[in-house]
Design a protein around this motif. Structure first.
Motif, short mmCIF file in Angstrom:
data_model
loop_
_atom_site.label_atom_id
_atom_site.label_comp_id
_atom_site.label_asym_id
_atom_site.label_seq_id
_atom_site.Cartn_x
_atom_site.Cartn_y
_atom_site.Cartn_z
N SER A 292 52.44 42.06 55.41
CA SER A 292 53.25 41.16 54.58
C SER A 292 53.58 39.86 55.30
CB SER A 292 54.55 41.86 54.17
OG SER A 292 55.35 42.14 55.31
N VAL A 293 53.25 39.73 56.58
CA VAL A 293 53.58 38.52 57.33
C VAL A 293 52.74 37.36 56.84
CG1 VAL A 293 53.48 37.42 59.60
CG2 VAL A 293 54.35 39.75 59.37
N GLN A 294 53.38 36.20 56.62
CA GLN A 294 52.70 34.96 56.26
C GLN A 294 52.96 33.92 57.35
OE1 GLN A 294 50.68 34.93 53.62
NE2 GLN A 294 51.28 37.03 53.13
N GLY A 295 52.17 32.86 57.32
CA GLY A 295 52.32 31.82 58.33
C GLY A 295 53.72 31.25 58.38
N TYR B 176 52.27 39.23 67.27
CA TYR B 176 50.90 39.44 66.84
C TYR B 176 50.12 38.14 66.65
CZ TYR B 176 52.33 44.21 65.68
OH TYR B 176 52.78 45.48 65.74
N PHE B 177 48.83 38.17 67.04
CA PHE B 177 47.81 37.31 66.47
C PHE B 177 47.03 38.19 65.49
CE2 PHE B 177 49.05 34.12 69.18
CZ PHE B 177 48.16 33.04 69.26
N PHE B 178 46.52 37.63 64.43
CA PHE B 178 45.91 38.42 63.36
C PHE B 178 44.40 38.20 63.33
CE2 PHE B 178 50.27 37.67 62.20
CZ PHE B 178 50.70 38.89 61.68
N GLN B 179 43.67 39.29 63.24
CA GLN B 179 42.22 39.21 63.16
C GLN B 179 41.78 38.71 61.78
OE1 GLN B 179 39.87 42.59 64.46
NE2 GLN B 179 41.60 43.42 65.62
N GLN C 252 38.29 43.11 61.74
CA GLN C 252 39.18 43.84 60.84
C GLN C 252 40.20 42.86 60.25
OE1 GLN C 252 40.90 47.35 62.65
NE2 GLN C 252 39.07 47.76 63.86
N ASP C 253 40.06 42.59 58.99
CA ASP C 253 40.90 41.60 58.32
C ASP C 253 42.38 41.95 58.43
OD1 ASP C 253 41.55 39.39 56.87
OD2 ASP C 253 40.98 40.19 54.93
N ARG C 254 43.18 41.00 59.03
CA ARG C 254 44.63 41.09 59.17
C ARG C 254 45.10 42.14 60.19
NH1 ARG C 254 48.03 38.20 55.64
NH2 ARG C 254 49.71 39.40 56.60
N ALA C 255 44.19 42.82 60.86
CA ALA C 255 44.61 43.76 61.90
C ALA C 255 45.12 42.98 63.11
CB ALA C 255 43.46 44.66 62.31
N PRO C 256 46.08 43.53 63.87
CA PRO C 256 46.53 42.86 65.09
C PRO C 256 45.39 42.69 66.08
CG PRO C 256 48.04 44.63 64.48
CD PRO C 256 46.83 44.77 63.60
N SER C 257 45.41 41.60 66.80
CA SER C 257 44.36 41.36 67.79
C SER C 257 44.35 42.45 68.85
CB SER C 257 44.57 40.00 68.44
OG SER C 257 43.67 39.81 69.51
N ALA D 67 48.57 32.40 62.63
CA ALA D 67 48.95 32.64 61.23
C ALA D 67 47.76 33.30 60.54
CB ALA D 67 49.32 31.33 60.54
N PRO D 68 47.96 34.41 59.85
CA PRO D 68 46.82 35.14 59.28
C PRO D 68 46.02 34.31 58.28
CG PRO D 68 48.92 35.97 58.41
CD PRO D 68 49.26 35.03 59.52
#
Length: 318
Positions: free
Chosen positions: A32-35, A69-72, A76-81, A221-222
């Motif tokens: 649910s995290v947005q930039g 988190y940085f987001f992949q 894997q889409d939106r998975a944590p780095s 930001a994802p």
């Protein structure tokens, strides 16, 4: 004995259920995290900062580290780095400083090949800043580097529909490696940027980190995978760079002189001809939105040929 076994089994089941619920809750929070939910605080300093790629100056102790988190986007889409990235931001009256630690367990997995400016980092580990200095959510500056400290910069317009890679400004960047991974230190003069005025302003920010050994493309930001590589230029998805105190406007003039010489010799007649040409380019930034360019005796010898790039991915090359 049977009672003890049942008790142990029941305890294990309760632990597994609780862990599953916490994991699901954490995954929901991540998804649910947005930039706009991500804020990087810029701290002011009066202490000197030496750009050497080490982040060991006392001034950096005043910065607030960001290491969430940085987001992949890939694989894997939106998975944590899979690898941690730490970021700190400082400013003084002349520069805005970015310090980052790109954590990597195995030093041998850090990969870089490019050493020249404005080269292609397609095969390298890379770190790139995207800064929306007017917070208009459409345009930004790009500053990037690799573990060798090679520099790339560009102006991004209309959410990536126009990319000016020929733009070169004055800025400083050094990198180093230590037991944590590779370290980045950047200093960008406010004079090299156009930005909105104000005593205290916010800018848009996104960061790309590419990790070649794991084929990861991650963002601060994802950026949804469906938007592709150019999705990173969408300013509406950027995180927030908060608490910037931009210096007041001052005279901003760039002068670039150039000199070319040549000599020709005709073998049959033994005639010689010497040639000397000189000229200059002047750029005056009247306002953040208005720039005047004047040139005399334009130096066409500086025109660059397009570099041939082989693209084996599904994304377009800009």
């Amino acid at each position: 004995m049977n009672f003890k076994i049942r008790f142990i089994v029941l305890a294990i089941l309760l632990y597994a259920i609780t862990l599953g619920q916490l994991t699901a809750q954490t995954n929901d929070e991540i998804s649910s995290v947005q930039g706009a939910d991500i804020a990087i605080q810029v701290m002011s300093t009066t202490k000197p900062v030496k750009v050497d790629g080490r982040l060991d100056d006392p001034a950096w102790d005043e910065a607030i580290p960001y290491h969430d988190y940085f987001f992949q986007q890939e694989p894997q889409d939106r998975a944590p780095s899979g690898s941690k990235t730490q970021l700190r931001v400082l400013q003084d009256g002349e520069y805005i400083y970015f310090g980052a630690v790109c954590y990597e367990d195995n030093q041998e997995q850090i990969y870089a090949t490019v050493k020249r400016r404005d080269g292609s980092f397609l095969a390298d580990d890379a770190f790139e800043l995207l800064i929306d200095t007017f917070d208009d959510k459409r345009n930004s500056y790009a500053f990037g580097t690799n573990p060798f400290g090679a520099k790339i910069d560009a102006i991004i317009s209309d959410e990536g529909n126009h990319i000016n890679k020929s733009w070169d400004c004055i800025w400083h960047c050094k990198t180093s490696r230590d037991s944590r991974g590779w370290v980045i230190e950047m200093a960008i003069p406010f004079k090299s940027l156009k930005y909105k005025r104000g005593e205290l302003v916010d800018w848009g920010l996104n960061i790309t980190r590419e990790i070649k050994h794991s084929k990861e493309i991650t963002y601060l930001a994802p950026i949804p995978r469906g938007l592709g590589h150019n999705g990173k230029f969408k300013g509406s998805l950027f995180a927030r760079l908060k608490g910037i105190k931009p210096p007041p406007a001052s005279l901003n003039v760039e002068v670039q002189p150039h000199l070319t010489t040549g000599r020709s010799w005709l073998y049959e007649t033994d005639e010689q001809d010497n040639k000397l040409d000189a000229g200059f380019d002047v750029r005056y930034h009247a306002t953040p939105q208005l720039t005047f360019d004047v040139t005399y005796q334009t130096d066409f010898a500086q025109a660059e040929a397009d570099e041939e790039v082989v693209n084996l991915t599904r994304f377009n090359i800009n």
